[in-house]
Design an enzyme around this catalytic site. Structure first.
Site, PDB file in Angstrom:
ATOM      1  N   SER A   4       0.857  -1.187   0.000  1.00 51.05           N
ATOM      2  CA  SER A   4       0.000   0.000   0.000  1.00 51.05           C
ATOM      3  C   SER A   4       0.895   1.240   0.000  1.00 51.05           C
ATOM      4  O   SER A   4       1.791   1.362   0.831  1.00 51.05           O
ATOM      5  CB  SER A   4      -0.881  -0.006   1.253  1.00 51.05           C
ATOM      6  OG  SER A   4      -1.737   1.103   1.229  1.00 51.05           O
ATOM      7  N   GLY A   5       0.667   2.134  -0.966  1.00 44.99           N
ATOM      8  CA  GLY A   5       1.467   3.359  -1.046  1.00 44.99           C
ATOM      9  C   GLY A   5       2.712   3.237  -1.906  1.00 44.99           C
ATOM     10  O   GLY A   5       3.527   4.156  -1.972  1.00 44.99           O
ATOM     11  N   THR A   9      -1.456   2.813  -8.286  1.00 47.06           N
ATOM     12  CA  THR A   9      -2.493   3.588  -8.992  1.00 47.06           C
ATOM     13  C   THR A   9      -1.863   4.619  -9.920  1.00 47.06           C
ATOM     14  O   THR A   9      -2.302   4.811 -11.055  1.00 47.06           O
ATOM     15  CB  THR A   9      -3.439   4.257  -7.976  1.00 47.06           C
ATOM     16  OG1 THR A   9      -4.085   3.229  -7.218  1.00 47.06           O
ATOM     17  CG2 THR A   9      -4.502   5.102  -8.655  1.00 47.06           C
ATOM     18  N   ASN A  51      -0.916   5.617   3.181  1.00 50.02           N
ATOM     19  CA  ASN A  51      -1.051   6.207   1.853  1.00 50.02           C
ATOM     20  C   ASN A  51      -2.180   7.242   1.879  1.00 50.02           C
ATOM     21  O   ASN A  51      -3.281   6.936   2.310  1.00 50.02           O
ATOM     22  CB  ASN A  51      -1.375   5.077   0.860  1.00 50.02           C
ATOM     23  CG  ASN A  51      -1.502   5.535  -0.579  1.00 50.02           C
ATOM     24  OD1 ASN A  51      -1.372   6.718  -0.888  1.00 50.02           O
ATOM     25  ND2 ASN A  51      -1.770   4.598  -1.463  1.00 50.02           N
ATOM     26  N   SER A  55      -6.194   3.169  -2.745  1.00 50.15           N
ATOM     27  CA  SER A  55      -7.334   2.518  -3.411  1.00 50.15           C
ATOM     28  C   SER A  55      -7.959   1.533  -2.431  1.00 50.15           C
ATOM     29  O   SER A  55      -7.292   0.630  -1.954  1.00 50.15           O
ATOM     30  CB  SER A  55      -6.866   1.749  -4.646  1.00 50.15           C
ATOM     31  OG  SER A  55      -6.250   2.607  -5.560  1.00 50.15           O
TER      32      SER A  55
END
Length: 522
Positions: A4-5, A9, A51, A55
């Protein structure tokens, strides 16, 4: 893939731009594909401790090509983290759209939707941003409005959608108290104004929410808390349906307008939530980490197993490269009938089962399993040693979230709503997918798949039918700082992702594979 982060994305957006740039063709469609991002991020992303724009759902974008020109696209969404609507941990926020609305709506519009000061709402924890942040949110709100217009949402649909979101926030402030005369539960006098603001007739909703039978097996669970759970279920389901509806509208816009007989090429891009390990890890983190375990196994399968099998078949001199196989962890989670998720489904089917009976079942079933550790201390939970490290899960709420049910009486309330969009969302006529839980016949038994597992199953079927390319995103530091690389943080990710072994197989292996015809011609 990546933590995550780590930049999944953002990499997806760059990859989309790059592909669009390479296949000059339908400029309007290409612009539309790129412009739906602000909409998806507003409704599907949120700030977490790892993050600021995380998402909270997985998305799979299919680009359809004819003669190297994009003819259309389709978006699939997986496992939206609906629980975030009603609860966020310290340092985290709800979905972006709620904050954008407060920053971007005019005073008149707020009055129309019944919105008051943001600090009053429990579902956004009374937290708002600084003046600078609010200004940025205002700009983001305008981006969302532009995207809604571009996708083709009618003005009334946009009004209805924001009315539903405002209603969800007001619903979160409804509280309950015991009825002294007959021992039942009623909406507290202090929160009747919030119930009215939720745009539902007071007597109907208060009757439905409060008509929750108290469990004879769990006398410690008060009727008031059961009513609060029902209230939160309504909020989560309403938000989830709005999100699904947005995705369907986007797909209508991006659908290809070509002869169905024409065969189209396809490039799919999967941008899925990264591996998570927070201070408190719940059912949602287990689903997210399971998806990452499956993707890691998929990576291993292609990069190590299939690759080395091809070398053996060609009888090439080759020293086998070992890798960290996470199959035992997947068996722990997915095996039938004694994997963790099977046991969770089994417990979810018993009305008298509790999160504690579920944890007791895990402790007895996985005693001695190297990848499972019973919980320690007072918090009800357990630990799993994932491919990316040990994660401690808090078991509270596992059964309720796995059931993911909505009382039929409440569904009827939505269908008869005075807000046209809400009625449409719950009759299912406008939605492009079927909300019924899929059923499997296994050895003569009727098995209902929980939505989370079904979602992952469909996703993995898609992955295994494709010819994959992997983009591994590496997080440079834990402080969310630009331009800072912490060697140990990077090395840890390279190790658990299997990238050091990947470099070895790429260096020692055979990367160029001409066909015999190509070779002979050359």
């Amino acid at each position: 893939s990546g933590e995550s982060g780590a930049g999944k994305t953002e990499s997806t957006k760059l990859l989309l731009q790059h592909i669009m740039n390479l296949c000059k063709g339908n400029l309007q469609l290409e612009q539309q594909i790129l412009q739906v991002n602000p909409l998806l991020e507003a409704f599907g992303n949120a700030q977490t401790v790892m993050n600021d724009n995380s998402s909270r759902f997985g998305k799979y974008i299919q680009l359809h090509f004819q003669k190297n020109t994009v003819q259309g696209a389709k978006l699939s969404e997986y496992l939206l983290e609906k629980s975030r609507v009603v609860q966020q941990d310290a340092g985290e926020r709800n979905f972006h759209i709620f904050y954008y609305m407060f920053a971007g709506l005019s005073s008149e519009e707020k009055e129309m939707y019944g919105l008051l000061d943001p600090s009053l709402y429990r579902y956004i924890s009374g937290r708002f941003g600084t003046r600078d942040v609010a200004q940025r949110w205002k700009h983001k709100y305008q981006e969302v409005c532009n995207a809604l217009d571009m996708v083709g949402f009618q003005e009334q649909e946009q009004v209805d959608m924001q009315a539903i979101l405002a209603g969800v926030l007001s619903l979160g402030n409804v509280t309950f108290e015991p009825e002294e005369s007959n021992g039942s539960v009623k909406v507290s006098e202090a929160s009747r104004g919030w119930l009215k603001a939720a745009a539902v007739k007071v007597n109907i909703l208060s009757h439905l929410v409060c008509y929750v039978p108290c469990s004879p097996w769990s006398p410690s669970v008060s009727c008031c808390s059961l009513c609060a759970d029902a209230r939160d279920s309504i909020a989560k389901v309403a938000y989830g349906r709005v999100f699904g509806w947005i995705v369907c509208k986007i797909n209508e816009l991006l659908a290809e307008n070509v002869d169905p007989e024409v065969e189209l090429g396809e490039i799919g891009i999967l941008d899925i939530f990264g591996f998570e390990n927070f201070a408190v890890n719940r059912f949602e983190q287990l689903c997210i980490n399971l998806a990452n375990e499956q993707l890691q196994h998929f990576f291993n399968h292609h990069i190590f197993q299939l690759e080395q099998a091809a070398y053996k078949e060609e009888e090439l001199p080759w020293e086998t490269i070992t890798f960290n196989n996470n199959e035992p962890i997947l068996n722990l989670l997915l095996a039938k009938p004694l994997g963790l998720l099977s046991l969770l489904d089994e417990q979810s089917a018993f009305p008298q089962a509790t999160d504690k009976t579920f944890v007791d079942k895990l402790n007895s079933s996985f005693k001695g399993n190297l990848h499972f550790q019973p919980g320690r201390g007072r918090v009800l939970g357990f630990s799993i040693l994932h491919y990316a490290g040990k994660v401690q899960y808090t078991a509270g709420g596992f059964l309720e979230k796995n059931r993911d049910t909505l009382p039929a009486s409440i569904r009827g309330l939505f269908i008869n709503s005075i807000t046209p969009l809400l009625s449409v969302l719950f009759t299912g006529k406008s939605l492009c997918y079927d909300h019924r839980i899929p059923v499997l016949w296994l050895a003569g038994l009727l098995v209902f798949l929980c939505p989370h597992q079904h979602s992952l199953m469909v996703l993995m079927e898609r992955m295994y039918s494709a010819n994959p390319h992997f983009v591994r995103c590496i997080k440079p530091n834990r402080q969310k700082e630009p331009g800072v690389v912490e060697s140990q943080v990077v090395l840890q990710q390279l190790r658990y992702n299997g990238l050091l072994e990947t470099i070895r197989i790429r260096r020692d292996g055979f990367s160029w594979r001409p066909s015999f015809e190509e070779f002979a011609e050359r």
